[in-house]
Design an enzyme around this catalytic site. Structure first.
Site, PDB file in Angstrom:
ATOM      1  CD1 TRP A 102      -1.991  -2.186   2.060  1.00  0.00           C
ATOM      2  CD2 TRP A 102      -2.818  -1.535   0.093  1.00  0.00           C
ATOM      3  NE1 TRP A 102      -2.911  -3.114   1.661  1.00  0.00           N
ATOM      4  CE2 TRP A 102      -3.432  -2.742   0.459  1.00  0.00           C
ATOM      5  CE3 TRP A 102      -3.171  -0.944  -1.124  1.00  0.00           C
ATOM      6  CZ2 TRP A 102      -4.392  -3.369  -0.335  1.00  0.00           C
ATOM      7  CZ3 TRP A 102      -4.130  -1.565  -1.922  1.00  0.00           C
ATOM      8  CH2 TRP A 102      -4.727  -2.758  -1.520  1.00  0.00           C
ATOM      9  CG  ASP A 169      -3.283   3.822   4.198  1.00  0.00           C
ATOM     10  OD1 ASP A 169      -4.346   3.604   4.820  1.00  0.00           O
ATOM     11  OD2 ASP A 169      -2.952   3.177   3.183  1.00  0.00           O
ATOM     12  CE  LYS A 193      -8.425  -3.698   3.652  1.00  0.00           C
ATOM     13  NZ  LYS A 193      -7.598  -2.630   3.166  1.00  0.00           N
TER      14      LYS A 193
HETATM   15  C1  LIG Z   1      -6.945  -2.164   1.854  1.00  0.00           C
HETATM   16  C2  LIG Z   1      -5.967  -1.081   2.018  1.00  0.00           C
HETATM   17  C3  LIG Z   1      -5.866  -0.035   1.087  1.00  0.00           C
HETATM   18  C4  LIG Z   1      -6.677   0.031  -0.175  1.00  0.00           C
HETATM   19  O1  LIG Z   1      -7.976   0.366   0.072  1.00  0.00           O
HETATM   20  P1  LIG Z   1      -9.052   0.572  -1.102  1.00  0.00           P
HETATM   21  O2  LIG Z   1     -10.210   1.116  -0.349  1.00  0.00           O
HETATM   22  O3  LIG Z   1      -9.272  -0.770  -1.709  1.00  0.00           O
HETATM   23  O4  LIG Z   1      -8.493   1.526  -2.087  1.00  0.00           O
HETATM   24  C5  LIG Z   1      -4.950   0.976   1.355  1.00  0.00           C
HETATM   25  N1  LIG Z   1      -4.181   0.962   2.449  1.00  0.00           N
HETATM   26  C6  LIG Z   1      -4.245  -0.044   3.355  1.00  0.00           C
HETATM   27  C7  LIG Z   1      -3.363  -0.001   4.558  1.00  0.00           C
HETATM   28  C8  LIG Z   1      -5.141  -1.088   3.164  1.00  0.00           C
HETATM   29  O5  LIG Z   1      -5.208  -2.082   4.068  1.00  0.00           O
END
Ligand SMILES: *Cc1c(COP(=O)(O)O)cnc(C)c1O
Length: 357
Positions: A102, A169, A193
């Site tokens: 990511w 993030d 998540k």
């Molecule tokens: C799943 C995830 C993403 C991507 O998320 P999307 O909503 O599918 O774009 C980005 N960063 C992390 C840490 C993730 O676990």
């Protein structure tokens, strides 16, 4: 129906009470005799949900009005682009720590917009740890980190002391542990998540960080446009926001961050202790970088995998195969997962050991 223990990495488990309430709202929202799916986002019934969702985020993060909260579409992946668009000056530099897939994707987007300085990376060690000794360039416009690496099962145990704006993030560990949110200028998280379903991304940004780049932005890419529109510049993802609202309300009602922190700690230590004790299993993340949210491990010898998979299936354990890039197993212990599910997994691991080790 047999109970299923949902260890999915994402979209992940939601509280049962939230699913029930959400399904009721699909038929009759707020006593209106209408579905939430068929009313205006400008109705006062939904505007209340939007306002309360934004307020809940601020309350769980314990921040004041220096911050604004948005619920946007486009996933966390859109934030990989929106962050540099809104924070990186035309000729500026952005600093990134690369701790996995990511982060790598976030770096790729930023590079399309300006200069990127990757100040630390664990790529040559299969992203098995979180780098801690790096120097943050004080001339960079911001530092971007990924607090929890969903695929490799690593997590920042503490955050860098940072004199420049810190961007994070937090998609896979948001609201899972206490932290000082005022350290950050911008936090974003795809809801699917740990705080809701797929379809919306929470962005919390310090207003003073915006409007400094000199870039001309497309309206939909501009945080200030969304802030001005009260997170309703265009039709927001109404249903994912509602389910996120229910999940955050559930978290707050259960006891908030300190309650979930204690529970998440117990769940993770139950599973890691078993991985460390059991002769058949081995953790893949370096112990000082282990994630409490995504626990990655290998079964050795690997030829026992079909046997383990069958025992898991019989016990109702779902979603523990590792990410396709890394193999092995990954048990995600998001907020809504009860400790009893972790115990079921540990019992299966012990059972396998008693048969084969
Ligand atoms: C799943 C995830 C993403 C991507 O998320 P999307 O909503 O599918 O774009 C980005 N960063 C992390 C840490 C993730 O676990």
């Amino acid at each position: 129906m047999k109970q299923v223990h949902n260890f999915s990495a994402g979209p992940g488990i939601l509280p049962q009470a939230v699913l029930e309430e959400a399904s009721r709202a699909c038929l009759n929202f707020d006593g209106l005799g209408l579905s939430l799916l068929e009313i205006s986002h400008r109705s006062k019934n939904f505007e209340r949900i939007m306002d309360e969702s934004r307020a809940l985020v601020k309350s769980l993060f314990n921040v004041d009005d220096a911050y604004e909260v948005l619920f946007l579409g486009g996933g966390a992946s859109l934030q990989f682009a929106m962050v540099p668009l809104n924070l990186l000056r035309e000729n500026g530099t952005a600093a990134y720590v690369n701790t996995g897939v990511w982060s790598t994707k976030a770096i790729k987007e930023a590079r399309m917009l300006g200069h990127v300085d990757v100040i630390a990376s664990s790529e040559t060690d299969q992203f098995s740890y979180i780098p801690t000794d790096f120097t943050i360039p004080d001339t960079a416009d911001y530092l971007h980190i990924t607090s929890n690496n969903t695929i490799y099962g690593t997590q920042f145990q503490s955050f860098p002391d940072c004199q420049i704006p810190l961007v994070c993030d937090m998609s896979s560990d948001i609201f899972s542990r206490p932290l000082d949110a005022s350290q950050f200028d911008l936090i974003y998280a795809g809801a699917q998540k740990n705080m809701g379903p797929a379809g919306t991304t929470m962005v919390m940004v310090k207003k003073s960080a915006l409007g400094k780049t000199g870039r001309k932005l497309l309206s939909m890419m501009d945080y200030q446009v969304h802030i001005k529109g009260g997170s309703m510049y265009n039709t927001p993802p109404v249903f994912p926001i509602y389910v996120s609202y229910l999940t955050l309300s559930w978290l707050k009602a259960q006891g908030g961050i300190s309650w979930i922190d204690e529970l998440n700690q117990k769940k993770a230590s139950l599973l890691y202790s078993e991985i460390d004790r059991n002769r058949l299993f081995k953790g893949t993340a370096r112990p000082d970088s282990r994630s409490r949210m995504n626990v990655c491990f290998l079964l050795e010898p690997a030829h026992l995998e079909p046997e383990f998979d069958k025992l898991c299936k019989d016990a109702g354990i779902s979603g523990i195969r590792g990410h396709r890039d890394v193999g092995g197993y990954r048990a995600s212990l998001y907020n809504a997962l009860p400790i009893s599910s972790v115990q079921v997994l540990v019992d299966v691991m012990r059972h396998l050991e008693s048969q084969f080790a």
